[in-house]
Design a protein around this motif. Sequence first.
Motif, PDB file in Angstrom:
ATOM      1  N   THR A 913       0.826  -1.212   0.000  1.00 43.99           N
ATOM      2  CA  THR A 913       0.000   0.000   0.000  1.00 43.99           C
ATOM      3  C   THR A 913       0.858   1.258   0.000  1.00 43.99           C
ATOM      4  N   THR A 914       1.854   1.305   0.878  1.00 45.56           N
ATOM      5  CA  THR A 914       2.700   2.488   0.976  1.00 45.56           C
ATOM      6  C   THR A 914       3.513   2.690  -0.288  1.00 45.56           C
ATOM      7  N   ASP A 921      10.574   5.821  -1.038  1.00 41.23           N
ATOM      8  CA  ASP A 921      11.311   6.504   0.034  1.00 41.23           C
ATOM      9  C   ASP A 921      10.663   6.307   1.396  1.00 41.23           C
ATOM     10  N   LEU A 922       9.340   6.180   1.436  1.00 48.17           N
ATOM     11  CA  LEU A 922       8.650   6.017   2.715  1.00 48.17           C
ATOM     12  C   LEU A 922       8.553   4.563   3.139  1.00 48.17           C
ATOM     13  N   ILE A 924      11.530   2.472   2.727  1.00 46.25           N
ATOM     14  CA  ILE A 924      12.891   2.138   3.158  1.00 46.25           C
ATOM     15  C   ILE A 924      13.168   2.697   4.553  1.00 46.25           C
ATOM     16  N   ASP A 925      13.837   1.922   5.383  1.00 46.21           N
ATOM     17  CA  ASP A 925      14.251   2.341   6.719  1.00 46.21           C
ATOM     18  C   ASP A 925      15.097   3.615   6.610  1.00 46.21           C
ATOM     19  N   PRO A 926      14.693   4.676   7.269  1.00 46.88           N
ATOM     20  CA  PRO A 926      15.448   5.943   7.168  1.00 46.88           C
ATOM     21  C   PRO A 926      16.872   5.846   7.699  1.00 46.88           C
ATOM     22  N   LYS A 927      17.182   4.802   8.471  1.00 47.52           N
ATOM     23  CA  LYS A 927      18.543   4.654   8.983  1.00 47.52           C
ATOM     24  C   LYS A 927      19.515   4.207   7.897  1.00 47.52           C
ATOM     25  N   LEU A 928      18.999   3.763   6.731  1.00 48.81           N
ATOM     26  CA  LEU A 928      19.857   3.252   5.671  1.00 48.81           C
ATOM     27  C   LEU A 928      20.344   4.392   4.781  1.00 48.81           C
ATOM     28  N   ASP A 929      21.583   4.287   4.336  1.00 48.10           N
ATOM     29  CA  ASP A 929      22.195   5.308   3.494  1.00 48.10           C
ATOM     30  C   ASP A 929      21.520   5.303   2.120  1.00 48.10           C
TER      31      ASP A 929
END
Length: 997
Positions: A913-914, A921-922, A924-929
């Motif tokens: 869904t997302t 972009d929403l 993927i884990d924001p901690k990943l480069d």
Amino acid sequence: MILQLILIFIAFPFSISLNQEGHLLYQVKVSFEDPDNNLSNWNQLDETPCKWEGVMCDPQSNSVTALDLSNLNLYGPFPASLLCRLHNLTYISLYNNNVNSTLVETEIGTCHSLRYLSLGQNLLTGKLPESMADLPHLKFLDLAANNFSGQIPGSFGRFRELEVLGLVANLLDGNIPGELGNISTLKQLNLSYNPFLPGRVPSEFGNLTNLEVLWLTDCNLVGEIPDSLSQLGRLVDLDLSVNGLVGSIPPSITRMTSLVQIELYNNSLTGVLPVNGWSNVSELRLFDASMNELTGTIPSELCELGLESLNLYENRLAGEVPEGLANSPNLYELRLFQNRLHGTLPKDLGKNSPLVWIDVSQNEFSGEVPGNLCAQGVLEEVLVIDNSLSGEIPASLGECWSLIRVRFAYNNFSGEVPEKIWGLPHMSLLDLADNSFSGEIAKTIAGASNLSDLFLSKNDFSGNIPEEIGFLDNLLDFSGNDNRFSGPLPASFVRLKQLGKLDLHNNELSGELPSGMQSWKKLYELNLANNRISGNIPEEIGRLSVLNYLDLSGNLLSGKVPSSLQNLRLNQFNMSNNRLSGDIPSLYAKVMYRSSFLGNPGLCGDIEGLCDGKSEVRNVGFVWLMRSIFIVAGLAFFVGIAWFYFRYRNSKKVKRDVDRSKWTLTSFHKLGFEESEIMELLDEDNVIGSGASGKVYKVVLSNGDVVAVKKLWGRSKIADENSDFEKGARVRDDGFEAEVETLGKIRHKNIVRLWCCCTTMDCKLLVYEYMPNGSLSDFLQSSKSGLLDWPIRYKIAMDAAEGLSYLHHDCSPPIVHRDVKSNNILLDSNFGARVADFGVAKVVDLNAKGGTKSMSGIAGSSGYIAPEYAYTLRVNEKSDIYSFGVVILELVTGKRPVDPEYGEKDLVKWVCTTLDQKGLDLVIDPKLDSCFKEEIRKVLNIGLLCTSPLPINRPSMSRVVKMLEEIGGGNQKKPTNKDGKLTPYYYEDASDQGSVA
């Protein structure tokens, strides 16, 4: 006056523009969520909707006749009340969207003009509306791949003009109604992959004289194939596979003169017992009868049909293959593996037909392989594993450049392999193991540029291994043990950078180990035992970071044991019976490794029996040693008293639970400790985890090693907590047995190592290697998740995939884990991943009783359970693949498999869904480069492929490993055949899925 007209147009723009049908369709747009803005040109300022996306009109009247909104990522309920008011609308397709309502009985039945309705691949729920059958002109109805439940209404037999009925992959139960046989106009009946109650193929289906496709795969069918089907003279495709049919194939089947495709494979007991019991005694007898597969012979009458595809594998068919089958002019696929067929193969097989795939493995065939198999030049796979075939390989196969997979293992073949076969350019697998082949490997093997697996074990091959083999850049596995190969290992071997396994034990190889072995970055097994290899063991062997199996025993190796070997994590290690000398590296100077160094007189270490060559050194200090003993003895006496008191105090606690004298120890590796040492350290201070099955302790042994000990709850504890768990106690016992049975016999670098198990009447202990970084779940769901950058997460996914691939493809029979999750993927000090917790693992029986079996209850964890497993309870590798896909999504998103933030969804649905609504972009884990975004996207695609709702669309684990190695390169399209039926992504593996792992 002109000014007045302008003012009227400005004040009332809509009242004179869009017609009534346009207003209705605009309300349809408003009822849907359209995150991709696909309906952006649906504009109220237009006079008619005829130019809108997906809308088609009659060219003369401008009345709307068709609406095709397929594949537009729309969300919302099915707007029947609006669409059915378009009186000339004959065509509706909302295929492959997110339509998520029920079909309202009173609304859908009012679409009287409708001829075509496609709502497949959506999220529709509830029961099928009976009023659908009252649509007088409906010809095409596709509701496949939704979540419809309940029974197929008997009213469906009232359809007047229906030609296609597709209900594949829903949650439909009950029996298949015989009333469907009343739809005389029907051409395609597709009911596959539904959890129906066990029942016969309705004899009424014989009345469907216009039927062209009958697709009833995995419908829980039992009993015999009814003779009435012989009346289907126009039937092209008969698919009754993966059911519980019994008896013989009726010769009357040949009266279906239009048949080109017959699929009756894997008919065994696959039914699920009805939840509410049996409706009558006869039904119970019917189900008992399904304990057997299809039997009898292959009717010779089949040869009279113009067959293109014949799939009869995984049954109990006997007798010979009819000679006339070779005369079928269009036959391209013949799969008969895992039956009881005997005699010779038709000598002209392939001569008159464009044969592409033939698999007759695991039967009792004798005689020679027909020489005309590739007469038409299109043969890709020939698999004859595990028969009694003899003679030589036909030389004509050396001219068959289309060949990809050749498997002749476990037969009685002899003679030399035709020189040209070695160098076939497209061949990826050549399996000649366990025969009596002789001669040498031809230098033409340099031309086999696509070869990845070369299996030559247990033959009579001789001569030198040619240097040309080092040019096979894709070679993953070379197994040539138990032959008479001689000469040195080719220096070119070190060019094989993809090599994972090299097994050449029991040959006559000589010379030294090649230099440059550090290039084997993916080598996990090296077995050169029992040859005549000499020289030193190179230090670079310690740089093979994934090596876990090393056997160099029975050679003429000399010099020291390289200290670099201490860098390796070896499950199997043997250097006995060589000419090694010097000190043993400290890591291996332990009793548990004694047998690994026996037969090397020059070796010395702190292991009893390995220092015979240094007895003189011992005698020099003998007098001094005796004096030292008396000095130390007094000190040892006092230390011993203190130690005894400490041990006695701590052992009192252990004795409350178990009598040590009754422990039974079963070891699976060389041990450097005793069970008593384990018991003493099982106190609450050492607990590192606790779950439904018991507690896990961290135990530091006296020799410095660290192990993890799982102490399972006893029966009494489970039963005392809740009387309903008495059955659960038995499950725990089964879990213990499953864990021991599974881990005790498998060896792989990505499977957690079980050192031993200890048992008494009331307590069971499992002793594992200790994984200092805990589970993947521990890291992802804590503040430490930032330590897991993308390269580490990718490595974890790769390691876990290789471990599961080993279980599915390299174990015989295959093993299904059934509880793959991030909590059961453990991480070592270097973040290497190992699959753990095999308490509910099951061996998949693919032998004489072929087919997967149903379980008495669901195993697995919430968020990881495959959709089909929840209602069929059927155990196969596809459920593991779904769970592994969820783990990939966890690695990419950093989120839990289930979480309140998802609402009624799980992680799989949240990601889909997302991804559709908000983009990558929403997700993927924001901690990943962000520099790894493209790689992450490709791995995410693999995870989504693994979590496909239809099991048939999920790739095999071996395919997953290859895709991960390629970082998602070469994406495949979802294949369908000419009838729109799905075909497996992994079809290249399906042919020998039940043959030899």
